[in-house]
Scaffold this active site. Sequence first.
Site, PDB file in Angstrom:
ATOM      1  N   LYS A  91     -34.521 -40.988 -33.974  1.00 19.83           N
ATOM      2  CA  LYS A  91     -33.375 -41.864 -34.318  1.00 19.83           C
ATOM      3  C   LYS A  91     -32.429 -40.870 -34.795  1.00 19.83           C
ATOM      4  O   LYS A  91     -31.130 -40.989 -34.677  1.00 19.83           O
ATOM      5  CB  LYS A  91     -33.758 -42.808 -35.307  1.00 19.83           C
ATOM      6  CG  LYS A  91     -34.263 -42.506 -36.490  1.00 19.83           C
ATOM      7  CD  LYS A  91     -34.986 -43.289 -37.595  1.00 19.83           C
ATOM      8  CE  LYS A  91     -36.097 -42.860 -38.189  1.00 19.83           C
ATOM      9  NZ  LYS A  91     -37.452 -42.409 -37.620  1.00 19.83           N
ATOM     10  N   GLY A 120     -39.388 -49.141 -34.571  1.00 17.82           N
ATOM     11  CA  GLY A 120     -40.727 -48.600 -34.395  1.00 17.82           C
ATOM     12  C   GLY A 120     -41.359 -49.408 -33.233  1.00 17.82           C
ATOM     13  O   GLY A 120     -41.280 -49.351 -32.109  1.00 17.82           O
ATOM     14  N   ILE A 122     -41.472 -52.696 -32.797  1.00 18.03           N
ATOM     15  CA  ILE A 122     -41.036 -53.926 -32.395  1.00 18.03           C
ATOM     16  C   ILE A 122     -40.061 -53.609 -31.341  1.00 18.03           C
ATOM     17  O   ILE A 122     -39.272 -52.583 -31.357  1.00 18.03           O
ATOM     18  CB  ILE A 122     -40.229 -54.319 -33.802  1.00 18.03           C
ATOM     19  CG1 ILE A 122     -41.045 -54.419 -34.875  1.00 18.03           C
ATOM     20  CG2 ILE A 122     -39.633 -55.758 -33.250  1.00 18.03           C
ATOM     21  CD1 ILE A 122     -40.258 -54.875 -36.524  1.00 18.03           C
ATOM     22  N   GLY A 173     -48.722 -41.986 -47.339  1.00 20.63           N
ATOM     23  CA  GLY A 173     -48.068 -41.633 -46.385  1.00 20.63           C
ATOM     24  C   GLY A 173     -46.624 -42.160 -45.737  1.00 20.63           C
ATOM     25  O   GLY A 173     -46.286 -41.928 -44.613  1.00 20.63           O
ATOM     26  N   GLU A 176     -41.899 -39.675 -46.867  1.00 16.33           N
ATOM     27  CA  GLU A 176     -42.114 -38.229 -46.981  1.00 16.33           C
ATOM     28  C   GLU A 176     -41.799 -37.542 -48.302  1.00 16.33           C
ATOM     29  O   GLU A 176     -41.596 -38.063 -49.435  1.00 16.33           O
ATOM     30  CB  GLU A 176     -40.668 -37.621 -46.180  1.00 16.33           C
ATOM     31  CG  GLU A 176     -40.277 -38.474 -44.938  1.00 16.33           C
ATOM     32  CD  GLU A 176     -41.381 -37.961 -43.754  1.00 16.33           C
ATOM     33  OE1 GLU A 176     -41.878 -36.902 -43.772  1.00 16.33           O
ATOM     34  OE2 GLU A 176     -41.764 -38.622 -42.888  1.00 16.33           O
ATOM     35  N   ASP A 187     -31.678 -43.228 -43.184  1.00 13.19           N
ATOM     36  CA  ASP A 187     -32.638 -43.449 -41.956  1.00 13.19           C
ATOM     37  C   ASP A 187     -32.245 -45.008 -41.598  1.00 13.19           C
ATOM     38  O   ASP A 187     -32.090 -45.151 -40.294  1.00 13.19           O
ATOM     39  CB  ASP A 187     -34.057 -43.624 -42.519  1.00 13.19           C
ATOM     40  CG  ASP A 187     -35.122 -44.194 -41.441  1.00 13.19           C
ATOM     41  OD1 ASP A 187     -35.346 -43.391 -40.648  1.00 13.19           O
ATOM     42  OD2 ASP A 187     -35.303 -45.548 -41.345  1.00 13.19           O
ATOM     43  N   LYS A 191     -30.474 -46.210 -37.666  1.00 15.77           N
ATOM     44  CA  LYS A 191     -31.066 -47.266 -36.851  1.00 15.77           C
ATOM     45  C   LYS A 191     -29.535 -48.197 -36.645  1.00 15.77           C
ATOM     46  O   LYS A 191     -29.861 -48.972 -35.616  1.00 15.77           O
ATOM     47  CB  LYS A 191     -32.075 -47.924 -37.406  1.00 15.77           C
ATOM     48  CG  LYS A 191     -33.070 -47.205 -37.371  1.00 15.77           C
ATOM     49  CD  LYS A 191     -34.508 -47.577 -38.624  1.00 15.77           C
ATOM     50  CE  LYS A 191     -35.693 -46.494 -38.415  1.00 15.77           C
ATOM     51  NZ  LYS A 191     -36.742 -46.566 -39.345  1.00 15.77           N
TER      52      LYS A 191
END
Lengths: 388, 388
Positions: A91, A120, A122, A173, A176, A187, A191
């Site tokens: 992305k 992701g 979906i 996890g 980050e 992020d 998107k």
Amino acid sequence: MNIAIMGFGTVGTGAYEVAKTAYDINVKRILARHGREGYENLKDIITNDIEDIIRDKDIDVVIESMGGIEPARTYVLACLNAGKHVVTPNKNMLSAHFEELTETAAQNGVELRFTSTAGGGIPWLFNLMRTKRCDTITEVRGIVNGTCNYILDSMYDKGADFAEMLKIAQDLGYAEADPSSDIEGTDTLCKTVISANIAFDALLKEKDIPCYGIDTIEAKDISYLKNKGYTCKLLMNAKLSDGKIKAWVEPVACPSTSLEANVKANNNIITLVGESIGTQSFYGQGAGMLPTGESVIQDVIDIRDGTKMRYPAKQNNKYTAGECDEVRRYYIRHNKLCERIMSLVDTYEEKDGVFYCMSKPVTVIQMHNTGNHCKEKASPMFFAAIMD
Amino acid sequence: MNIAIMGFGTVGTGAYEVAKTAYDINVKRILARHGREGYENLKDIITNDIEDIIRDKDIDVVIESMGGIEPARTYVLACLNAGKHVVTPNKNMLSAHFEELTETAAQNGVELRFTSTAGGGIPWLFNLMRTKRCDTITEVRGIVNGTCNYILDSMYDKGADFAEMLKIAQDLGYAEADPSSDIEGTDTLCKTVISANIAFDALLKEKDIPCYGIDTIEAKDISYLKNKGYTCKLLMNAKLSDGKIKAWVEPVACPSTSLEANVKANNNIITLVGESIGTQSFYGQGAGMLPTGESVIQDVIDIRDGTKMRYPAKQNNKYTAGECDEVRRYYIRHNKLCERIMSLVDTYEEKDGVFYCMSKPVTVIQMHNTGNHCKEKASPMFFAAIMD
């Protein structure tokens, strides 16, 4: 059909695992600096030379799962120019170079598919494109960052503090080591660029989209809003209004009976509004090795089967970005009621030296400018739009 | 591409309206006994002779939107045997004759597509098939009847009684004059047959699937469950377990923070669980002229574009129906605690002569048999499975 995978990290491995279960998909090459534990059997197909992929005429589709902008962009352009189809979950690269990448694919008559860049696992972008074949999209919105949702959901459930939940998200996890791209909203911003460009045949850039993250949220915000019947979520928003695209990213106080408020853990939900189809939402895992890997392989299968889908390559570019003058009411929490904030406020209550305010109807850009101004003054506030 | 529409009621009209906006879809013929007000311009293409469609070699795809089983089934078989692709929203016909219809399409090498038979405007079956290309479905479930959801949601919001809300649903056109197929669950049952057959490559029949509707629900059930943190919904359920398909329809008490509990008005939500992709849900309008019409036209576009999708025509028929021995706990409300009910009950409370019970863990089939036994004795009870 022979494919190659560039980058053998989490998503590359997931794509490899899912490809094994798919009919007629053969992984011929993997670009990686080193092998991967448990995959010693692949040593003959692993290479660290991109030319082994670009020059191999038997490789039809290349999956780019390296992440980051460079050298991913250079490699993808080389693959497209070599007449290979490309599938990517990247992305950051796509959002930053949307026009260049989609145009290069179109000029070479090959496919560039990227369903997994937003949502992701979906099939969001795929269905968004499918809907557009006989409908007009007027709005897209949703929860597209699982890390933020995990943090916000845990804070809501446990009454815990932001820093504590961020730490747990990192240990699991989900986040980050440097979580800034998640919690500051960048992020989600990437998107939003991609989703809005598909929805509206546009070429928005990241700078067109005001973005305010959840990095200034505190446990007291969650609990204040909870008492009022709201759950705080980070949302992407993009809509057509007055012939322009208004797109932005911000925290939203969702009524506790909305679908968004009830999205748990690190899941995503993404919604489109179409003129004929009405409101339609897609829910599932927005990240993870196998879900994202599966979404990548579904794109490969669509290419293999010749599934036509109107990815906007040669752009109509019908709509451009307008100022975010959409009007809404905001929850605002700050320690000081400076003049600038006061000019937005309708009502407020004070508790233990903290001001909890409800704004007058103000524009998105006005609210974001005020929030950013406070950040610059090292006097951060938190705000969240009130969802009707 | 030339298409024909058989039946010019709500869905047929919706399909016609959406087709007008789609690229290269020309409605050449409409089968209807009479014209339709507002569509006088179509008088030259309206016919009441099915042969005008079957013999026209320029018609590639036929939409069957007549509803009912006959003559729809006979006409669809004639179209398939004449080498025409068929798209249908007719769940009753498909559920009752699934094997015959899919096999006839396969033998003639033509497509039979029916995305709108389950979920109306939601691209549920399309995405279910797309997922299967590289994943294994282990479960499907969801709210697939908008009429029941409208009634249950209104009862929850307003504390109103069943009969009153059913009447309003009828006045709004959500429920038919004879609402039995909605409220007794048979509409949901048809959608369960179709969804399970697609998910598991099966040939289930309606009689394989225990079904208990919401026709015995009362305001006191809604309010009792609401106080315990539950919202009652009617759900389809189908899962793979011990190598068999367990499928059933029943009322479910959903935790108020679940997605299902927060589906408002006449909307639907449908969920799949895949081994790799995890849980994925699809939300939107399960009925209505334009949403269903759009879903039909999307199927037509997929046929036009040659989109391959693994509709199970020549069935693998890998799995067959097993007894519904899935175990769960149930809420049970009855005026009498007969021995048969008492044998299922763990705890109960009595209020104004009504017994509100929580069952021990019992099997689905045991609970349904008991419910049906009470109905036969003209002593109806209400039950709802407790969702974890």
